[in-house]
Design a protein around this motif. Sequence first.
Motif, PDB file in Angstrom:
ATOM      1  N   ASN A   1       3.822  15.396 -92.240  1.00  0.00           N
ATOM      2  CA  ASN A   1       3.483  16.154 -90.899  1.00  0.00           C
ATOM      3  C   ASN A   1       4.930  15.100 -89.733  1.00  0.00           C
ATOM      4  O   ASN A   1       5.421  14.744 -90.132  1.00  0.00           O
ATOM      5  CB  ASN A   1       2.864  15.331 -90.128  1.00  0.00           C
ATOM      6  CG  ASN A   1       1.074  15.741 -90.789  1.00  0.00           C
ATOM      7  OD1 ASN A   1       1.339  16.418 -91.473  1.00  0.00           O
ATOM      8  ND2 ASN A   1       0.160  15.126 -89.986  1.00  0.00           N
ATOM      9  N   TYR A   2       5.488  16.267 -88.958  1.00  0.00           N
ATOM     10  CA  TYR A   2       6.131  16.215 -87.811  1.00  0.00           C
ATOM     11  C   TYR A   2       6.230  16.898 -86.347  1.00  0.00           C
ATOM     12  O   TYR A   2       5.559  17.794 -86.979  1.00  0.00           O
ATOM     13  CB  TYR A   2       7.995  16.151 -88.523  1.00  0.00           C
ATOM     14  CG  TYR A   2       8.731  17.287 -89.348  1.00  0.00           C
ATOM     15  CD1 TYR A   2       8.519  17.176 -90.576  1.00  0.00           C
ATOM     16  CD2 TYR A   2       8.811  17.953 -88.626  1.00  0.00           C
ATOM     17  CE1 TYR A   2       9.172  18.495 -91.155  1.00  0.00           C
ATOM     18  CE2 TYR A   2       9.450  19.376 -89.832  1.00  0.00           C
ATOM     19  CZ  TYR A   2       9.363  18.740 -91.083  1.00  0.00           C
ATOM     20  OH  TYR A   2       9.820  20.378 -91.609  1.00  0.00           O
ATOM     21  N   ASP A   3       6.146  16.112 -86.236  1.00  0.00           N
ATOM     22  CA  ASP A   3       6.867  16.897 -84.017  1.00  0.00           C
ATOM     23  C   ASP A   3       8.074  16.937 -84.349  1.00  0.00           C
ATOM     24  O   ASP A   3       9.535  16.510 -84.553  1.00  0.00           O
ATOM     25  CB  ASP A   3       5.774  16.335 -83.660  1.00  0.00           C
ATOM     26  CG  ASP A   3       6.628  16.452 -81.842  1.00  0.00           C
ATOM     27  OD1 ASP A   3       6.838  17.575 -81.554  1.00  0.00           O
ATOM     28  OD2 ASP A   3       5.475  16.267 -80.975  1.00  0.00           O
TER      29      ASP A   3
ATOM     30  N   HIS B   1       6.998  22.448 -86.092  1.00  0.00           N
ATOM     31  CA  HIS B   1       6.878  21.035 -86.368  1.00  0.00           C
ATOM     32  C   HIS B   1       6.225  21.700 -87.801  1.00  0.00           C
ATOM     33  O   HIS B   1       6.066  22.497 -88.176  1.00  0.00           O
ATOM     34  CB  HIS B   1       5.498  21.319 -86.008  1.00  0.00           C
ATOM     35  CG  HIS B   1       5.859  22.080 -83.898  1.00  0.00           C
ATOM     36  ND1 HIS B   1       6.631  21.105 -83.291  1.00  0.00           N
ATOM     37  CD2 HIS B   1       5.858  22.531 -83.374  1.00  0.00           C
ATOM     38  CE1 HIS B   1       6.880  20.874 -82.353  1.00  0.00           C
ATOM     39  NE2 HIS B   1       6.078  21.859 -82.134  1.00  0.00           N
ATOM     40  N   ALA B   2       5.414  20.768 -88.488  1.00  0.00           N
ATOM     41  CA  ALA B   2       4.995  20.682 -89.508  1.00  0.00           C
ATOM     42  C   ALA B   2       3.784  20.048 -89.770  1.00  0.00           C
ATOM     43  O   ALA B   2       3.934  19.020 -89.265  1.00  0.00           O
ATOM     44  CB  ALA B   2       5.823  20.784 -90.998  1.00  0.00           C
ATOM     45  N   LYS B   3       2.724  20.677 -90.516  1.00  0.00           N
ATOM     46  CA  LYS B   3       1.664  20.261 -90.369  1.00  0.00           C
ATOM     47  C   LYS B   3       1.276  19.480 -91.691  1.00  0.00           C
ATOM     48  O   LYS B   3       0.573  18.559 -93.215  1.00  0.00           O
ATOM     49  CB  LYS B   3       0.157  21.544 -90.496  1.00  0.00           C
ATOM     50  CG  LYS B   3      -0.082  21.557 -88.442  1.00  0.00           C
ATOM     51  CD  LYS B   3      -0.585  19.649 -88.395  1.00  0.00           C
ATOM     52  CE  LYS B   3      -1.662  20.236 -87.261  1.00  0.00           C
ATOM     53  NZ  LYS B   3      -2.154  19.397 -86.669  1.00  0.00           N
TER      54      LYS B   3
ATOM     55  N   LYS C   1       3.059   4.746 -98.765  1.00  0.00           N
ATOM     56  CA  LYS C   1       2.169   5.521 -98.011  1.00  0.00           C
ATOM     57  C   LYS C   1       2.550   4.716 -96.831  1.00  0.00           C
ATOM     58  O   LYS C   1       3.192   4.719 -95.483  1.00  0.00           O
ATOM     59  CB  LYS C   1       0.806   5.713 -98.103  1.00  0.00           C
ATOM     60  CG  LYS C   1       0.529   6.633 -96.887  1.00  0.00           C
ATOM     61  CD  LYS C   1      -0.743   7.033 -97.274  1.00  0.00           C
ATOM     62  CE  LYS C   1      -1.495   7.212 -95.657  1.00  0.00           C
ATOM     63  NZ  LYS C   1      -2.465   8.179 -95.445  1.00  0.00           N
TER      64      LYS C   1
ATOM     65  N   ASN D   1       7.953   7.622 -85.223  1.00  0.00           N
ATOM     66  CA  ASN D   1       6.757   8.492 -84.627  1.00  0.00           C
ATOM     67  C   ASN D   1       6.496   9.504 -84.608  1.00  0.00           C
ATOM     68  O   ASN D   1       5.110   9.895 -84.253  1.00  0.00           O
ATOM     69  CB  ASN D   1       5.791   7.014 -84.132  1.00  0.00           C
ATOM     70  CG  ASN D   1       6.179   7.658 -82.692  1.00  0.00           C
ATOM     71  OD1 ASN D   1       7.027   7.996 -81.959  1.00  0.00           O
ATOM     72  ND2 ASN D   1       5.718   6.630 -81.211  1.00  0.00           N
ATOM     73  N   ASP D   2       7.077  10.381 -84.256  1.00  0.00           N
ATOM     74  CA  ASP D   2       6.604  11.734 -84.621  1.00  0.00           C
ATOM     75  C   ASP D   2       6.804  11.756 -85.448  1.00  0.00           C
ATOM     76  O   ASP D   2       7.411  13.523 -86.764  1.00  0.00           O
ATOM     77  CB  ASP D   2       8.002  12.127 -83.598  1.00  0.00           C
ATOM     78  CG  ASP D   2       9.159  12.041 -83.946  1.00  0.00           C
ATOM     79  OD1 ASP D   2       9.491  10.916 -84.753  1.00  0.00           O
ATOM     80  OD2 ASP D   2       9.908  12.568 -83.429  1.00  0.00           O
TER      81      ASP D   2
ATOM     82  N   TYR E   1       5.217  11.818 -89.901  1.00  0.00           N
ATOM     83  CA  TYR E   1       4.155  10.712 -90.778  1.00  0.00           C
ATOM     84  C   TYR E   1       4.231  11.109 -92.489  1.00  0.00           C
ATOM     85  O   TYR E   1       4.098  12.403 -92.773  1.00  0.00           O
ATOM     86  CB  TYR E   1       2.629  10.948 -90.391  1.00  0.00           C
ATOM     87  CG  TYR E   1       1.839  10.190 -90.080  1.00  0.00           C
ATOM     88  CD1 TYR E   1       1.835   8.412 -90.251  1.00  0.00           C
ATOM     89  CD2 TYR E   1       0.788  10.266 -91.190  1.00  0.00           C
ATOM     90  CE1 TYR E   1       0.650   8.245 -90.733  1.00  0.00           C
ATOM     91  CE2 TYR E   1      -0.503   9.911 -91.810  1.00  0.00           C
ATOM     92  CZ  TYR E   1      -0.453   8.345 -91.386  1.00  0.00           C
ATOM     93  OH  TYR E   1      -1.370   7.640 -91.424  1.00  0.00           O
TER      94      TYR E   1
ATOM     95  N   LYS F   1       1.531  11.662 -94.762  1.00  0.00           N
ATOM     96  CA  LYS F   1       0.324  11.576 -95.384  1.00  0.00           C
ATOM     97  C   LYS F   1      -0.455  11.696 -96.261  1.00  0.00           C
ATOM     98  O   LYS F   1      -1.717  10.435 -96.768  1.00  0.00           O
ATOM     99  CB  LYS F   1      -0.604  13.373 -95.335  1.00  0.00           C
ATOM    100  CG  LYS F   1      -2.017  13.907 -94.116  1.00  0.00           C
ATOM    101  CD  LYS F   1      -2.161  13.468 -92.598  1.00  0.00           C
ATOM    102  CE  LYS F   1      -3.425  14.188 -92.362  1.00  0.00           C
ATOM    103  NZ  LYS F   1      -4.294  13.553 -91.342  1.00  0.00           N
TER     104      LYS F   1
END
Lengths: 250, 250
Positions: free
Chosen positions: B9-11, B57-59, B77, B86-87, B89, B91
């Motif tokens: 994930n990323y913001d 962004h990516a989920k 992980k 922290n932007d 992660y 998963k």
Amino acid sequence: MVRLKCIINYDGSQFSGFQIQPKKRTVQGALETALTKMHKGEYIRIQASGRTDTGVHAKGQTIHFDSAYDIPLYNWKQALNTLLPNDLYVKEVEYADDSFHARYDVIEKEYRYYVWHESEPDVFKRNYAYYFPYELDIRSIQAACDYLEGTHDFTTFSSAKATTKGTKERTLYQVSCEKKGSEIEFIFRGSGFLYNMVRIIVGVLLDIGQGRRQPADIMDLLAKRDRRLVGETVPSEGLYLWNVRYDEKR
Amino acid sequence: MVRLKCIINYDGSQFSGFQIQPKKRTVQGALETALTKMHKGEYIRIQASGRTDTGVHAKGQTIHFDSAYDIPLYNWKQALNTLLPNDLYVKEVEYADDSFHARYDVIEKEYRYYVWHESEPDVFKRNYAYYFPYELDIRSIQAACDYLEGTHDFTTFSSAKATTKGTKERTLYQVSCEKKGSEIEFIFRGSGFLYNMVRIIVGVLLDIGQGRRQPADIMDLLAKRDRRLVGETVPSEGLYLWNVRYDEKR
């Protein structure tokens, strides 16, 4: 000369707090820069309901300032929002009485604190809620909230660094906690708040939720008036200045 | 040597896109820096399902890389997330077949696009949804979505700057639009996407929602294969790489 009152929103994550500081990006700095530009270089000083720390957000911060300009309210809002960065937004502009003061005339403030209560962090929440993956008994927290409502001396729950003079007695009209999906929402409405008070209280409420303290301990903690008895201040990213109320009759 | 597949994930708001670039903060750069640190300076190259632009962004972005380390998946992980900002992660981490490739083996991708559909912007949404205050007829948009589903040549809806060689034919399995509170959610699931395709399509769908085009115009636009016929690419902040699917049998 007119006095204008504005309700503003800001995402605190990219600001070094509210109060102006040299070489730092602050909310007050951004607002005064925009106003001073509008007034062709004449320095316009603003007054807010209170300061917020680095990382703290606002949905309903309130400020006032004086201007010699006589322009329609809608144009004030438009002009200011055009000049402000996009993490700071003027939601409402209205005329205020000459004697109105955004800080001295506050009769109630509401703060909210959001906890991201999941086993894993969410990159999209990192600046907007405090990531807390541990199990919590929400009912215990709610019981503790009831003990906090009312008029108390909140010395135990305020920063030892606080410079507040005078009484540390405050009245909390509402202290509540609710689980909403992946988030836990804390609501605090009160006559006023001491420095770091909400963030220290939330820290204690999370201790209670983990069973490290009992809800009734709140009474004892209030009575002892000693900051050293309670744990750490929770981080700023979960905190929102939600609303400020003034006497409607004014 | 093991091949590892990770879902990340990323913001995207603080990254200059996915692809590594000198002196820029990129997702690939952050991942390779963390992996290289874990591997005591040995450069570890990653492969992703595809790139994302600045602000996207990516989920469910998916990557793979090879490592000589034999450590449990959970520790992978943990170690990666400890080293990442922290932007960004990780998963999921899993083992993949030696022949698995995060880009070549994609069988389906899902993108979502979010529009903040209110008369006023929200400072907390500025990096996460496209602020669009104009009236929209959601039913017209939904009718247009139906025309987009299926196998078509999407030349009209891809960036003229695209370097893609070969066919511009793609299959869209789902194109949908739903109003959810203050937001409008667009979902695109397809065999693959051309450069800027989702953002160009959303621009056309918003034109249709405003009555500036008719839903059936989609057929004509697809047939003409000319990027100049359609309007601007909508901004990156509303776009999310939501999910990437691979053949389960592998």
